[in-house]
Every structure is written in structure tokens, then in C-alpha cells.
Write an enzyme that holds these catalytic residues in place. Structure first.
Site, short mmCIF file in Angstrom:
data_model
loop_
_atom_site.label_atom_id
_atom_site.label_comp_id
_atom_site.label_asym_id
_atom_site.label_seq_id
_atom_site.Cartn_x
_atom_site.Cartn_y
_atom_site.Cartn_z
N TYR A 173 -2.84 -0.19 10.01
CA TYR A 173 -2.74 -0.87 8.94
C TYR A 173 -1.54 -0.37 7.76
O TYR A 173 -0.74 -1.71 7.44
CB TYR A 173 -3.90 -0.06 8.44
CG TYR A 173 -3.96 -0.51 6.22
CD1 TYR A 173 -4.91 -1.07 5.80
CD2 TYR A 173 -3.44 0.68 6.01
CE1 TYR A 173 -4.67 -2.11 4.54
CE2 TYR A 173 -3.59 -0.06 3.96
CZ TYR A 173 -4.17 -1.70 3.81
OH TYR A 173 -3.55 -1.31 2.74
N SER A 190 0.73 -0.76 0.10
CA SER A 190 0.27 -0.03 -0.12
C SER A 190 0.89 1.36 0.16
O SER A 190 1.92 1.18 0.73
CB SER A 190 -1.14 -0.18 1.33
OG SER A 190 -1.35 1.67 1.52
#
Length: 331
Positions: free
Chosen positions: A164, A133
Site C-alpha cells: 500500500y 498517505s
């Protein structure tokens, strides 16, 4: 280059947004695909079931309903399948959700990624492609205004601002160690704000669409000053499949940005969405949320050099395609 017709591809997260589109592309070029998905309830499982319905029954595809963190089951599946390529897209997504449910990220992203690595190394997998990501870069507020240019893969990734992001960076480090220890090549893909038909309802463009069409206010975080490198799903799939076909050398581990390389301000995205919907949003301005970053901006020169990757779909066209799909989905 690459491994067409050299056994099936295992695709985790196959009922997810990116997973569906990658599966369709692989099937279209004659691959056999074994999809793996848990069908959890992070968002409406009916959408996941509908995605799976587009795949199930197609020649060359089968879906296995499995938690990737069940390492024994995943290892058996991988070994028995004869797969030599794995595309690992399953993960617990979402920055804000990680503030409320941290252990979902520990299981899906950390235990799940380790489970995939173990399955690969015990099954002679020749290339693992996995989702990372853009969040690993942390908060880079000057990226689009200070002349710093796009985020590069060799930029520092030591200051995550969300759990995250921390789990996705940890996955990269796990993969780096496994590639060195066990020799199977791995490629990590740092996705930048993927959007398009069949997308995730928790993403801003999707939730804004629903609220605008219901006449409800939308909450605009960061006072509207944030910018994102919105990347249409078809361009993302080009990158994923391109990387799958270009594995590193044995023992190699590479990471690649996959983005549009053209950041768009949040207010511009909302204005574009309003034009396609034919309605104006009622906007409630809010401060930055914990875990959010100010801007994302992908330098994709490394991926372009490897695969010829060149994003083709501008935001206005991509949002138009999304809105067209959404109207059909909700009708």
C-alpha cells in the site's frame, strides 16, 4: 484564492469516508460536485450506499458509478463535465489487505491514479488534488520518543514497508512527472490516520468499538506500543479544501502532511474509547503485523503556511462524536 464557482469539481471516492465529508463541505459553500465511486465490496457496501444517500438529491451534486481505472470512461466524463478542478480520493486502502489482495492495489492505486492523470491532462484541468498517505515515510520508531519531531515532507520516502505504501509513493512520483510534462498543477495530501463519523469499519477505532460493544476481545498489535497521529475528519476536510483553493504555479507539484501533529499511544486511544462506550475492552496483545509502522507524527508547518491549517478537535472529543454517530448508525 482558488476556484470557487469556476465549474464543477470532480471528486473521486465520493462514497468513501473522506469523500463524503469533502463533498458536503464543497456543496455547503455553493460548489457543484460530480462524485465518482465504484462502490466496491472492500467493506460493507451498505455504508457506502448510506453515505451516497446523504449526497444524492442535493442541489449541485450528482453521483457517477464508475471504476476510475476505466480510463476511457473517466476521460470522457472529465472532458464533458467542463471541470477544471479534480479531487482524487479514490483508492484501495488498508495495509493488511494488501498482503492478501495485491492486485486490487495495482488496479485502484496505480492504474486508477494514471487514469486520473490522463483524464486531467486531456481536459485542461487547472488543479489536481490527490490523496497520498503517511505510510510513504516507512517505519520511524523514534518519531515520538527520540526527539526527532514530526515527519516532514522533505524527509526520505524510499523505504516503504507495505505494498500500500509503495503504491501511494508511486502515485506521488507519477504526479510529479505529469506536472512537469504537461504543466497542470498538482497537490498531494499525506493523510495521517483519519477518524470520525461515517468512518471506515476496517480502522482500529471502528472495529474496536464494534467488538467491545459485542463483548468480544480486541487484538492489540505491537503489544500496544504503537502511536498514531489521529486526525479528526473535520480537520482533514479543512486541509483538503484549503489546498484545493491554493494551487501551485503551473507545472508545480507539492505534497503536504495533513495530521493532528499530536501522536497518541494506542493504549491511550483504547482507554479513551472505553470511557465513551462505558465498557472495558478485553485485550489480547499481539506482535507487530507485517506492513505496520511503529508511529506516525505529522509536521504540518508547510500546510499551515499555505492555508492557516490548525487542527481543532482533540482525540477525546473526536472519539466522542464518533461513538455518538455509531450508536445512531447501529440502532
Amino acid at each position: 484564492m482558488g476556484g470557487r464557482n469556476t465549474g464543477p469539481v470532480i471528486l473521486t471516492g465520493a462514497a468513501g469516508f473522506v469523500g463524503l465529508h469533502v463533498a458536503e463541505r464543497l456543496l455547503a459553500r455553493g460548489e457543484t460536485v460530480i462524485g465518482v465511486d465504484e462502490f466496491n465490496a472492500y467493506y460493507d457496501p451498505a455504508l457506502k450506499e448510506a453515505r451516497a444517500g446523504r449526497l444524492e438529491g442535493r442541489p449541485g451534486f450528482r453521483m457517477v458509478r464508475m471504476d476510475i481505472a476505466d480510463h476511457a470512461a473517466l476521460r470522457t466524463l472529465t472532458a464533458d463535465s467542463g471541470a477544471r478542478r479534480v479531487v482524487h480520493l479514490a483508492a484501495q486502502a488498508g495495509v493488511r489487505y494488501s498482503l492478501e489482495n495485491p492486485f486490487a492495489y495495482e488496479r485502484s492505486n496505480l492504474a486508477g491514479h494514471l487514469s486520473v492523470l490522463e483524464a486531467c491532462r486531456h481536459s485542461e484541468v487547472e488543479h489536481l488534488v490527490y490523496a497520498s498517505s503517511s505510510s510513504v515515510y516507512g517505519d520511524r520508531p523514534l518519531a515520538v520518543t527520540g526527539g526527532a519531531g514530526g515527519f516532514r515532507e522533505d524527509d526520505p520516502t524510499v523505504s516503504p514497508v507495505s505494498l500500500y505504501a509503495a503504491t501511494k509513493r508511486a502515485c506521488e512520483l507519477l504526479s510529479q512527472s505529469y506536472a512537469a510534462l504537461y504543466g497542470f498543477p498538482q497537490s498531494g495530501l499525506r493523510f495521517f490516520t483519519v477518524y470520525g463519523p461515517w468512518g471506515r469499519p476496517d480502522m482500529a477505532y471502528f472495529s474496536f468499538t464494534e467488538k467491545i460493544m459485542r463483548g468480544e476481545p480486541i487484538e492489540v498489535y505491537g503489544e500496544g506500543r504503537m502511536a498514531r497521529d489521529f486526525t479528526f475528519i473535520d480537520d482533514i476536510v479543512d486541509g483538503v479544501v484549503g489546498v484545493l483553493d491554493h494551487p501551485p504555479a503551473p507545472g508545480g507539484h507539492e505534497v503536504y502532511n495533513i495530521g493532528d501533529s499530536a501522536p497518541v499511544g494506542l493504549m491511550e486511544m483504547i482507554a479513551t474509547l472505553e470511557r465513551h462506550l462505558g465498557r472495558e475492552a478485553v485485550k489480547v496483545m499481539r506482535p507487530m503485523q507485517p506492513g505496520d509502522v511503529t508511529a506516525t507524527y505529522a509536521d504540518v508547518s508547510k500546510l499551515h503556511a499555505l492555508t492557516g491549517y490548525a487542527p481543532k478537535v482533540p482525540l477525546s472529543d473526536g472519539l466522542g462524536r464518533f461513538v455518538e454517530w455509531w450508536r445512531g448508525w447501529r440502532s
